[in-house]
Design a protein around this motif. Structure first.
Motif, PDB file in Angstrom:
ATOM      1  N   PHE A 185      31.347  38.424  50.080  1.00  0.00           N
ATOM      2  CA  PHE A 185      32.453  39.086  49.395  1.00  0.00           C
ATOM      3  C   PHE A 185      31.951  40.224  48.518  1.00  0.00           C
ATOM      4  CE2 PHE A 185      35.373  35.096  49.505  1.00  0.00           C
ATOM      5  CZ  PHE A 185      35.588  35.324  50.855  1.00  0.00           C
ATOM      6  N   ARG A 186      30.893  39.984  47.766  1.00  0.00           N
ATOM      7  CA  ARG A 186      30.371  41.015  46.864  1.00  0.00           C
ATOM      8  C   ARG A 186      29.886  42.233  47.642  1.00  0.00           C
ATOM      9  NH1 ARG A 186      27.832  36.464  44.516  1.00  0.00           N
ATOM     10  NH2 ARG A 186      25.814  37.147  45.355  1.00  0.00           N
ATOM     11  N   ASP A 187      29.236  42.005  48.779  1.00  0.00           N
ATOM     12  CA  ASP A 187      28.714  43.128  49.574  1.00  0.00           C
ATOM     13  C   ASP A 187      29.824  43.991  50.138  1.00  0.00           C
ATOM     14  OD1 ASP A 187      26.184  42.239  49.046  1.00  0.00           O
ATOM     15  OD2 ASP A 187      25.897  41.239  50.985  1.00  0.00           O
ATOM     16  N   ASN A 188      31.013  43.429  50.344  1.00  0.00           N
ATOM     17  CA  ASN A 188      32.128  44.177  50.918  1.00  0.00           C
ATOM     18  C   ASN A 188      33.173  44.580  49.881  1.00  0.00           C
ATOM     19  OD1 ASN A 188      31.893  44.098  54.102  1.00  0.00           O
ATOM     20  ND2 ASN A 188      31.228  42.084  53.362  1.00  0.00           N
ATOM     21  N   GLY A 189      32.857  44.410  48.615  1.00  0.00           N
ATOM     22  CA  GLY A 189      33.764  44.830  47.552  1.00  0.00           C
ATOM     23  C   GLY A 189      34.940  43.909  47.317  1.00  0.00           C
ATOM     24  N   ILE A 190      34.991  42.776  47.997  1.00  0.00           N
ATOM     25  CA  ILE A 190      36.089  41.826  47.818  1.00  0.00           C
ATOM     26  C   ILE A 190      35.877  41.086  46.498  1.00  0.00           C
ATOM     27  CG2 ILE A 190      37.261  39.822  48.786  1.00  0.00           C
ATOM     28  CD1 ILE A 190      36.253  40.716  51.542  1.00  0.00           C
ATOM     29  N   HIS A 191      36.885  41.086  45.648  1.00  0.00           N
ATOM     30  CA  HIS A 191      36.746  40.473  44.328  1.00  0.00           C
ATOM     31  C   HIS A 191      38.060  39.824  43.911  1.00  0.00           C
ATOM     32  CE1 HIS A 191      38.239  44.585  43.629  1.00  0.00           C
ATOM     33  NE2 HIS A 191      38.844  44.092  42.558  1.00  0.00           N
ATOM     34  N   GLY A 192      37.998  39.048  42.864  1.00  0.00           N
ATOM     35  CA  GLY A 192      39.184  38.370  42.352  1.00  0.00           C
ATOM     36  C   GLY A 192      39.718  39.039  41.105  1.00  0.00           C
ATOM     37  N   HIS A 193      40.940  38.702  40.749  1.00  0.00           N
ATOM     38  CA  HIS A 193      41.521  39.230  39.516  1.00  0.00           C
ATOM     39  C   HIS A 193      42.642  38.327  39.030  1.00  0.00           C
ATOM     40  CE1 HIS A 193      45.309  41.513  41.049  1.00  0.00           C
ATOM     41  NE2 HIS A 193      44.944  40.639  41.959  1.00  0.00           N
ATOM     42  N   ALA A 194      42.894  38.387  37.735  1.00  0.00           N
ATOM     43  CA  ALA A 194      44.037  37.729  37.107  1.00  0.00           C
ATOM     44  C   ALA A 194      44.802  38.789  36.324  1.00  0.00           C
ATOM     45  CB  ALA A 194      43.566  36.613  36.181  1.00  0.00           C
ATOM     46  N   PHE A 195      46.132  38.697  36.321  1.00  0.00           N
ATOM     47  CA  PHE A 195      46.922  39.793  35.769  1.00  0.00           C
ATOM     48  C   PHE A 195      48.128  39.282  35.000  1.00  0.00           C
ATOM     49  CE2 PHE A 195      48.356  38.942  40.084  1.00  0.00           C
ATOM     50  CZ  PHE A 195      49.714  38.800  39.937  1.00  0.00           C
ATOM     51  N   LEU A 196      48.627  40.165  34.149  1.00  0.00           N
ATOM     52  CA  LEU A 196      49.862  39.945  33.404  1.00  0.00           C
ATOM     53  C   LEU A 196      50.604  41.270  33.380  1.00  0.00           C
ATOM     54  CD1 LEU A 196      51.672  38.212  31.508  1.00  0.00           C
ATOM     55  CD2 LEU A 196      50.268  39.046  29.610  1.00  0.00           C
ATOM     56  N   CYS A 197      51.878  41.281  33.799  1.00  0.00           N
ATOM     57  CA  CYS A 197      52.692  42.507  33.865  1.00  0.00           C
ATOM     58  C   CYS A 197      53.980  42.312  33.067  1.00  0.00           C
ATOM     59  CB  CYS A 197      53.060  42.858  35.308  1.00  0.00           C
ATOM     60  SG  CYS A 197      51.662  43.075  36.427  1.00  0.00           S
TER      61      CYS A 197
ATOM     62  N   SER B 264      55.610  38.891  34.366  1.00  0.00           N
ATOM     63  CA  SER B 264      55.050  38.029  35.398  1.00  0.00           C
ATOM     64  C   SER B 264      53.554  37.924  35.188  1.00  0.00           C
ATOM     65  CB  SER B 264      55.359  38.581  36.803  1.00  0.00           C
ATOM     66  OG  SER B 264      54.722  39.838  36.993  1.00  0.00           O
ATOM     67  N   ALA B 265      52.954  36.897  35.772  1.00  0.00           N
ATOM     68  CA  ALA B 265      51.509  36.684  35.693  1.00  0.00           C
ATOM     69  C   ALA B 265      51.039  36.095  37.000  1.00  0.00           C
ATOM     70  CB  ALA B 265      51.163  35.768  34.514  1.00  0.00           C
ATOM     71  N   GLY B 266      49.733  36.163  37.245  1.00  0.00           N
ATOM     72  CA  GLY B 266      49.226  35.606  38.488  1.00  0.00           C
ATOM     73  C   GLY B 266      47.745  35.841  38.680  1.00  0.00           C
ATOM     74  N   VAL B 267      47.252  35.361  39.803  1.00  0.00           N
ATOM     75  CA  VAL B 267      45.860  35.545  40.207  1.00  0.00           C
ATOM     76  C   VAL B 267      45.855  35.974  41.663  1.00  0.00           C
ATOM     77  CG1 VAL B 267      44.942  33.873  38.554  1.00  0.00           C
ATOM     78  CG2 VAL B 267      45.654  33.105  40.822  1.00  0.00           C
ATOM     79  N   GLY B 268      44.750  36.575  42.100  1.00  0.00           N
ATOM     80  CA  GLY B 268      44.696  37.014  43.488  1.00  0.00           C
ATOM     81  C   GLY B 268      43.320  37.469  43.898  1.00  0.00           C
ATOM     82  N   ILE B 269      43.221  37.870  45.155  1.00  0.00           N
ATOM     83  CA  ILE B 269      41.991  38.393  45.743  1.00  0.00           C
ATOM     84  C   ILE B 269      42.273  39.799  46.239  1.00  0.00           C
ATOM     85  CG2 ILE B 269      40.233  38.070  47.529  1.00  0.00           C
ATOM     86  CD1 ILE B 269      40.828  35.127  47.530  1.00  0.00           C
ATOM     87  N   VAL B 270      41.354  40.722  45.969  1.00  0.00           N
ATOM     88  CA  VAL B 270      41.503  42.131  46.331  1.00  0.00           C
ATOM     89  C   VAL B 270      40.603  42.436  47.519  1.00  0.00           C
ATOM     90  CG1 VAL B 270      41.309  44.509  45.545  1.00  0.00           C
ATOM     91  CG2 VAL B 270      42.002  42.715  43.942  1.00  0.00           C
ATOM     92  N   PHE B 271      41.194  43.035  48.581  1.00  0.00           N
ATOM     93  CA  PHE B 271      40.461  43.417  49.783  1.00  0.00           C
ATOM     94  C   PHE B 271      40.501  44.938  49.913  1.00  0.00           C
ATOM     95  CE2 PHE B 271      42.289  39.258  50.397  1.00  0.00           C
ATOM     96  CZ  PHE B 271      41.262  38.511  50.935  1.00  0.00           C
ATOM     97  N   PRO B 272      39.432  45.644  49.519  1.00  0.00           N
ATOM     98  CA  PRO B 272      39.425  47.107  49.698  1.00  0.00           C
ATOM     99  C   PRO B 272      39.139  47.468  51.145  1.00  0.00           C
ATOM    100  CG  PRO B 272      37.381  46.398  48.678  1.00  0.00           C
ATOM    101  CD  PRO B 272      38.229  45.164  48.840  1.00  0.00           C
ATOM    102  N   THR B 273      39.856  48.452  51.693  1.00  0.00           N
ATOM    103  CA  THR B 273      39.627  48.945  53.043  1.00  0.00           C
ATOM    104  C   THR B 273      39.446  50.459  52.973  1.00  0.00           C
ATOM    105  OG1 THR B 273      41.928  49.423  53.638  1.00  0.00           O
ATOM    106  CG2 THR B 273      41.197  47.148  53.874  1.00  0.00           C
ATOM    107  N   SER B 274      39.161  51.060  54.121  1.00  0.00           N
ATOM    108  CA  SER B 274      38.961  52.511  54.162  1.00  0.00           C
ATOM    109  C   SER B 274      40.267  53.273  53.977  1.00  0.00           C
ATOM    110  CB  SER B 274      38.316  52.916  55.491  1.00  0.00           C
ATOM    111  OG  SER B 274      39.140  52.525  56.585  1.00  0.00           O
ATOM    112  N   LEU B 275      41.416  52.637  54.208  1.00  0.00           N
ATOM    113  CA  LEU B 275      42.705  53.314  54.111  1.00  0.00           C
ATOM    114  C   LEU B 275      43.506  52.920  52.877  1.00  0.00           C
ATOM    115  CD1 LEU B 275      43.902  53.195  57.831  1.00  0.00           C
ATOM    116  CD2 LEU B 275      42.883  55.122  56.604  1.00  0.00           C
ATOM    117  N   PHE B 276      43.436  51.648  52.473  1.00  0.00           N
ATOM    118  CA  PHE B 276      44.226  51.206  51.333  1.00  0.00           C
ATOM    119  C   PHE B 276      43.585  49.969  50.725  1.00  0.00           C
ATOM    120  CE2 PHE B 276      46.074  49.492  55.241  1.00  0.00           C
ATOM    121  CZ  PHE B 276      46.079  48.135  54.990  1.00  0.00           C
TER     122      PHE B 276
END
Length: 527
Positions: free
Chosen positions: A447-459, A486-498
């Motif tokens: 995951f680290r090598d491909n930029g995939i990471h986690g996050h927690a948020f509050l909006c 709202s609040a939550g947690v998730g996983i971020v997948f960066p790609t070449s387009l979005f």
């Protein structure tokens, strides 16, 4: 000896002076002969046998660098020579970097200016490579240098692509395509055509041209023509069609000035629009001047770990007598703080905006519905700098003032009307939103090598109506009390387009007619 600035190495716009090096290729050839403030070169020719000795040559190079490192060495640019530009106009290259190079008064300054010039030419995006070499000037002009700019023009002067991208709802994936032609007339000009078609019958055709420089005008110029058809029946009971022109008048690192001229038509095919929407149906002329001021000192636009950003956007509509008259102002402030472990960082931001009609008795008039602020949607708040829209967990245009749609007895309900919420979301004249996002690396190396990471948020965010006399009923305590969150947690997948996010969102606070619910949600942001 010569100094070469090559685009194959990553160049910063304002690099620091070079440190002493053992590389002969990077030694500056200072033509100043016999002056105390220049690099000394013997009038007599060097012994070829001596120069053939690596140790002697190396020592001479070191001596030059010691001199450069110890004190400024005066120099003057005698000539700028451009080579390899078979299609690109030499006047364009000269206008981009000529004054920059000639303004350098020392060898050290000329090295920095050459690196900056290299970056500016590569930013034109019409060259595969750029190299800048500094050589001694003519023998009769001591203390001068010639600058040679060697460019390799792009082997493929076009670009194109096609992809599917989720725009408004996760089930709506419009197909988008574009074609770009570079440097058609040799002025660094970019011509592009793009098109978009959604399954909800939304469509867009866009044609534009970009000129990095026109004669003595030092700022890039742009012009775009577009035809837009947007379907908002699911949210606000109208379809928008727009035929417009957009002209970029000023574009620098921090400032952007543009002018929009468009003929806009709002229609209601379902015949179910609420009273507020029906009052704005028909044709309108949009003639608006827009200005944006931007500072972005973050280390990344899509996963900031440090720095800050600020954006101010202003728009004045009604430059023509019969056009829509309004003033729209928005602010956005961001900050990122690193934690020093697991690449963790906290991103916080707050956005605010207001739109008001401009006419006599303006507070009793309605503001244009398409230009109001809306909250909700699928964009990540981290990536939406300068946009007041993201509120994860809530659907597009699913927050704020709304009115019930009217029912038409005896008529069949259209598919679009059946898919709607039964209410028209009207947007707000005043909008405020804020977020906090904690990003961190995941434990797996893959995951680290491909930029995939986690996050927690509050909006959090809210909208209010001020026009049509509603400002009389507005109060800040009530506005603060009715914030949605709202609040939550998730996983971020960066790609070449979005950038794609898989989030679990929990609604902390919503109101009766808001369109949002807790659960799994996909979020998308263009990179």
């Amino acid at each position: 000896m010569a100094i070469a600035a090559d685009s194959t190495a990553e160049q910063a716009p304002n690099p620091a002076p070079h440190e002493p090096s053992d590389e002969p290729r990077k030694a500056p050839d200072q033509p100043d002969r016999g002056e105390d403030n220049g690099v000394d070169f013997d009038e007599e020719e060097d012994d070829p046998e001596e120069l053939d000795r690596p140790a002697a040559y190396k020592e001479k190079v070191k001596a030059v660098f010691r001199r450069l490192h110890a004190e400024p060495v005066r120099i003057r640019v005698h000539d700028v020579i451009i080579r390899g530009n078979f299609k690109t106009r030499g006047s364009l290259i000269e206008a981009e970097v000529g004054d920059l190079l000639r303004s350098a008064g020392t060898v050290q300054g000329l090295v920095r200016a050459s690196s900056h010039a290299n970056a500016l030419l590569r930013r034109l995006d019409v060259f595969d490579s750029v190299s800048i070499t500094l050589d001694a000037g003519p023998p009769g002009f001591p203390g001068t240098a010639n600058v040679t700019i060697q460019v390799v023009e792009a082997a493929r002067p076009y670009n194109r692509g096609i992809f599917f991208f989720p725009k408004k709802e996760v089930i709506s994936w419009p197909v988008e395509g574009w074609f770009m032609l570079k440097n058609l007339f040799g002025y660094g000009d970019m011509w592009d055509v793009s098109g978009e078609y959604g399954w909800d019958q939304s469509s867009k055709i866009d044609i534009g041209v970009y000129l990095p420089r026109l004669k003595s005008i030092p700022t890039p110029l742009t012009a775009r023509a577009s035809i837009l058809s947007e379907d908002w029946l699911k949210f606000s009971s109208y379809k928008e069609r727009l035929l417009g022109l957009k002209f970029g008048l000023l574009s620098t690192w921090h400032h952007n000035l543009s002018y929009d001229l468009a003929w806009r038509t709002l229609t209601d095919p379902s015949q179910m629009a609420s009273e507020s929407i029906r009052r704005q149906l028909g044709h309108n002329l949009l003639s608006a001047l827009s200005y944006a001021y931007k500072i972005d000192k973050r280390d990344s636009e899509f996963r900031p770990t440090k720095g800050y950003a600020f954006v101010s956007t202003s728009q004045v509509g009604g430059l023509w007598k019969n056009g829509l008259r309004f003033f729209r102002q928005g602010f956005d402030v961001r900050g990122a703080v690193p934690f020093g472990f697991c690449n963790a960082a906290l991103n916080v931001g707050i956005s605010a905006g207001v739109i008001l009609p401009l006419s006599r008795g303006f507070m009793e008039l309605p503001s244009p519905v398409p230009d109001r602020f809306y909250l909700g949607g699928l964009s990540s708040p981290v990536c939406s700098l300068g946009v007041i829209s993201s509120l994860l967990g809530f659907k597009t245009r699913g927050v704020g003032p709304s009115e019930p749609q009217r029912s038409v007895p005896g008529e069949s309900v259209t598919v679009d009307a059946a898919a709607s919420t039964g209410r028209d979301y009207l947007g707000g004249d005043l909008a405020v939103s804020a977020f906090a996002d904690l990003s961190f690396d995941l434990p797996l190396k893959l995951f680290r090598d491909n930029g995939i990471h986690g996050h927690a948020f509050l909006c959090a965010g809210n909208l209010a109506k001020l026009s049509e006399g509603e400002f009389k009923n507005f109060s800040f305590p009530e506005f603060r009390r009715t914030f949605r969150s709202s609040a939550g947690v998730g996983i971020v997948f960066p790609t070449s387009l979005f950038r794609m996010e898989l989030n679990y969102c929990h609604i902390l606070k919503k109101h009766e007619h808001d369109h949002g619910k807790s659960g799994i949600q996909f979020s998308f942001s263009l990179e």
